[in-house]
Motif scaffolding. Structure first.
Motif, PDB file in Angstrom:
ATOM      1  N   ASN A 146      -3.084   9.968   5.645  1.00  0.00           N
ATOM      2  CA  ASN A 146      -2.287   9.240   6.636  1.00  0.00           C
ATOM      3  C   ASN A 146      -1.840   7.887   6.108  1.00  0.00           C
ATOM      4  N   ALA A 147      -2.739   7.212   5.367  1.00  0.00           N
ATOM      5  CA  ALA A 147      -2.395   5.908   4.815  1.00  0.00           C
ATOM      6  C   ALA A 147      -1.286   6.028   3.777  1.00  0.00           C
ATOM      7  N   LEU A 148      -1.331   7.052   2.970  1.00  0.00           N
ATOM      8  CA  LEU A 148      -0.305   7.252   1.946  1.00  0.00           C
ATOM      9  C   LEU A 148       1.036   7.618   2.579  1.00  0.00           C
ATOM     10  N   VAL A 149       1.010   8.422   3.634  1.00  0.00           N
ATOM     11  CA  VAL A 149       2.242   8.767   4.345  1.00  0.00           C
ATOM     12  C   VAL A 149       2.918   7.506   4.869  1.00  0.00           C
ATOM     13  N   ALA A 150       2.118   6.625   5.455  1.00  0.00           N
ATOM     14  CA  ALA A 150       2.675   5.394   6.014  1.00  0.00           C
ATOM     15  C   ALA A 150       3.143   4.436   4.919  1.00  0.00           C
TER      16      ALA A 150
END
Length: 246
Positions: free
Chosen positions: A32-36
């Motif tokens: 999720n952090a990488l997507v954001a």
């Protein structure tokens, strides 16, 4: 051809790990952090994390996400570990590698069987001649690091402690020396390859993780081949080193 986005993300995370910015045990940014952060699809982020896992740089921990792998690579110094001064004094050759780190052996089997065809020529045997086979898995700090299979001519070692699960202080090389067959010369061949399915399972390897295959040949003073040892190492857990005079 442009570099795929997942590769760019993996390259940046790898740089942070190798530079020490992300230290062993640190949490790696999750999906999720990488997507954001990179404005990519979840599948792209997942593939980037998969690259790092396949390289052995990270490991997933249930309930705590993905972290930088904490296992310190084993420094395998071939010339030091195989020196007669090591095993002739009753020490395991592993003591040269581990620097007091705990090591154990499991899945140990010792059997007499016909010599495999691919080993027979190196031992100067016919494929039907018997050999004693010592098959084992080594764990360091509870982590599987290496599979090892030794082949020794039965006509040389039958009835000796080499055919027992525990060959005693100094291991099989010390026992060969007691038989007048102590190794005075070794030859090792090294190559990297992808693991076979059973090797990947036994070593707990991530999908796509490579292994290092080391095949060692041991010779007695009169040039007689006394052992062939096939070792499959988890490539991510080892640093291989050879030191020799110019």
């Amino acid at each position: 051809m442009p570099t795929p986005p997942y590769r760019l993300i993996a390259d940046e995370l790898r740089r942070r790990i190798l530079s020490g910015e992300l230290a062993p045990g640190d949490t790696v940014p999750g999906e999720n952090a990488l997507v954001a952060q990179y404005s990519v699809a979840a599948e792209t982020a997942r593939k980037a994390l998969g690259v790092l896992a396949a390289e052995g740089l990270t490991e997933a921990r249930r309930g705590s996400g993905t972290r930088v792998r904490e296992f310190r690579p084993i420094l395998r110094q071939a010339t030091k570990r195989l020196a007669a001064a090591q095993w002739a004094q009753g020490r395991s050759i592993w003591q040269a590698d581990l620097d007091q780190r705990p090591m154990s052996v499991d899945s140990l089997t010792v059997t007499e069987q016909p010599c495999p065809e691919h080993v027979a020529a190196a031992l100067g045997l016919e494929p039907t001649e018997p050999v004693w086979v010592r098959d084992r898995r080594y764990l360091v700090e509870g982590q599987a690091v290496m599979l090892s299979t030794s082949y020794l001519p039965a006509r040389l070692v039958a009835g000796s402690a080499i055919t027992a699960p525990d060959p005693g202080p100094g291991g099989i090389y010390a026992r060969l020396a007691e038989l007048g067959l102590g190794p005075v010369r070794f030859r090792e061949q090294v190559r990297a390859r992808m693991p076979l399915p059973d090797e990947a399972a036994a070593l707990g390897l991530a999908l796509g993780a490579p292994v290092v295959l080391i095949v060692r040949y041991a010779y007695s003073e009169d040039g007689l081949p006394v052992e062939v040892n096939e070792m499959v190492l988890d490539a991510s857990r080892y640093l291989l080193e050879w030191e020799f005079p110019a």
